[in-house]
Design a protein around this motif. Structure first.
Motif: not given
Ligand SMILES: Cc1ncc(COP(=O)(O)O)c(C=O)c1O
Lengths: 87, 457
Positions: B13-16, B326-332, B366, B389
């Motif tokens: 995982t990387i979080l800004k 686990n999924k990423r939505l279209a906007d990340g 996150e 995560p």
């Protein structure tokens, strides 16, 4: 497999803190993420990186591959990595 | 290398980090894991009973009921709780309440029969609700239950029934009134302010086969202030006094229904419910204070009946669910799909449930959207929740789901799962078996014209 390269100023501290002097952005990376970044920076290929994850964490290769894919896409989203299609 | 020396795998995982915002790293308070329920490992329970899994805690039910009883009993001489079946009518749950000396509060023939099936005698059943059939009423009259009349049609029907049976029924009326809670729940019972309630009482007093024993109200649910209870208790006490003055008739009890707010946070609430909603002591103070002010002596005080539902059972229920994807939505944005959706978690439409990982999470979390497994857009358990995560198969514990979720759940595109109860002696008992395809199909009948031979081939 795709070849991954990291932006030149990516440097992660022991604790997972990452600061980009060029943009002023900072990030937090967990242990698994640090392991991947370390592997890429030392020039390992994607398949070698997967092997490292399997050995280090005892995760199965499928899961590692799936998670690596998402992690790299997050790196790209933050403009920290580029991939080249190595067909 | 032995397995034991390996580091635990957590998804990379990387979080800004955004300056000016609270840094999530190291802020683990919201993420403290829930490895067990009353000392019983959640992972072990899932191994044995599958996922998703509802878990009830016998001890939590008993503690909540005893505490509530103590709080009222130390302020008022005669208190009786009646377990509100609709909140959770699993036999094991009702039996636990009954063994804590609670009566049954039922609102349908189905619930009435369920209570009788558990051995609750009629004279410890309060029969509420607008829909009591002729058959229901007859059974209740014969068994000496407390009938709370909801409307005039029911009143007249009851008069005919008691006269034809040659029996006397114990009745109360449900009263609705303005106590500062809006919208008014005026579709239930007889209205106080327009005189309807008094008309109903007069009719009952004029009917020898009906014995007026109480006055009832239920002013709504999740009432965020004790004040409406003070008003309701006052108004019913005044009504009781009018009966005394006009008819020299003394009622036995005042039943103030349910409605105390619980510790679940509503979607619209900014702050967590704990600290915002009144404590049970505050409700008790308002109610008992109002009742006492209307009595000339302690012996005059009517019994106080409470039909508290969610505030007693919500915290005793947990829903264990596992990560499917686990999924990423279209906007990340991150999203997780879990194996329990709104089919099992009806209350997610109004609550922001507390949801915790079962295993010790790492230091990173996150925000993620949490979706159930149904193929429908409404199947969102949470729009955004901070979670560590999670790997496929990792377990989450959804807290405070003991109220209404196990009665309002839907059998939609899949089957309802096992429900277990962690007993006080540390054992785990299956209290409702997971449904099977056979269980569902057993109810169905295929018309002969559509039978296999005619449809296929
Ligand atoms: C008549 C009656 N009594 C008791 C209850 C229980 O209410 P709560 O769960 O809000 O305490 C209800 C719930 O709607 C009810 O209709």
């Amino acid at each position: 497999m795709d070849k991954i390269t990291l932006s030149h100023d990516v440097a992660v501290s022991e604790s997972g803190f990452m600061f980009l002097p060029t943009t002023g952005e900072s990030f937090t990376v967990n242990a698994t993420g640090r392991c991947i970044i370390g592997a890429i920076q030392s020039g390992r290929s994607e398949s070698e990186t997967l092997k490292i994850l399997v050995a280090e964490f005892g995760v199965d290769e499928r899961t590692a591959e799936r998670d690596l894919r998402e992690f790299v896409s997050q790196l790209q989203r933050y403009h920290l990595a580029q991939t080249q299609d190595n067909k | 290398m032995s397995l034991g020396s390996r580091k635990r795998y957590e998804r990379p995982t990387i979080l800004k980090q955004y300056s000016g915002y609270m840094n999530k790293v190291g802020n683990r308070s919201g993420l403290a894991p829930t490895p067990d329920i009353d000392g019983v490992s959640i992972e072990k329970m899932v191994e044995q009973f599958g996922s998703p899994l509802f878990v009830m805690s016998e001890q939590a039910i008993r503690m909540a009921q005893r505490r509530a009883y103590r709080v009222f009993k130390t302020r008022y001489p005669r208190v009786q709780f009646a377990w509100s079946y609709k909140t959770n009518y699993l036999d094991a749950v009702c039996a636990t309440f009954h063994s804590e000396d609670s009566w049954a509060e039922v609102v349908s023939g189905f619930e009435y029969n369920k209570a009788r099936g558990l051995g609750v005698p009629g004279n410890r059943i309060i029969f509420n609700g607008p829909d009591k059939s002729e058959e229901d009423l007859k059974r209740a009259v014969n068994e000496d239950a407390y009938l709370h009349v909801d409307h005039f049609d029911e009143l007249y029907r009851l008069i005919s029934i008691t006269e034809s049976l040659g029996k006397t029924a114990k009745v109360a009326i449900r009263v609705n009134m303005d106590c500062g809670v809006y919208p008014l729940w005026d579709r239930f019972g007889f209205n106080l302010e327009n005189g309807e309630a008094w008309q109903a009482l007069k009719r009952i007093m004029a009917t020898p086969s009906l014995k007026l024993v109480g006055l009832h109200t239920h002013i709504g649910t999740y009432i965020m202030s004790p004040d409406p209870y003070r008003v309701a208790a006052t108004k019913l006490s005044e009504l009781a006094r009018s009966l005394q003055t006009e008819y020299g008739h003394k009622i036995e009890y005042i039943d103030l229904g349910g409605g105390f707010a619980s510790k679940n946070t509503l979607h619209g609430q900014y702050l967590p419910a704990e600290g915002v909603v009144p404590t049970i002591e505050e409700y008790a103070e308002a109610i008992t204070d109002a009742l006492m002010q209307h009595a000339t002596s302690p012996s005059e005080l009517p019994m106080l009946i409470l039909e508290t539902g969610r505030a007693l059972v919500e915290e005793a229920g947990f829903l264990i669910t596992s990560v499917i994807a686990n999924k990423r939505l279209a906007d990340g944005r991150k999203s997780l799909i879990i194996d329990a959706g709104v089919n099992l978690l009806f209350t997610s439409f109004w609550y922001r449930h507390k949801i915790t990982p079962v295993r010790d999470p790492g230091m990173v979390s996150e925000d993620a959207a949490l979706y159930g497994p149904l193929c429908m857009n409404i199947d969102m358990v949470r729009e955004s929740i901070s979670l560590p995560p999670l790997n496929l198969g990792d377990l989450l514990c959804i807290h405070h789901v003991g109220a209404y979720d196990m009665t309002q759940w839907m059998q939609f595109i899949t089957l309802r799962p096992n429900v277990v109860m962690v007993m006080q002696d540390g054992t785990v008992e299956l209290i409702r078996k997971a449904e099977t395809l056979e269980y569902i199909r057993e109810r169905e009948q295929l018309p002969r014209q559509l039978s296999k031979n005619n449809v296929v081939g």
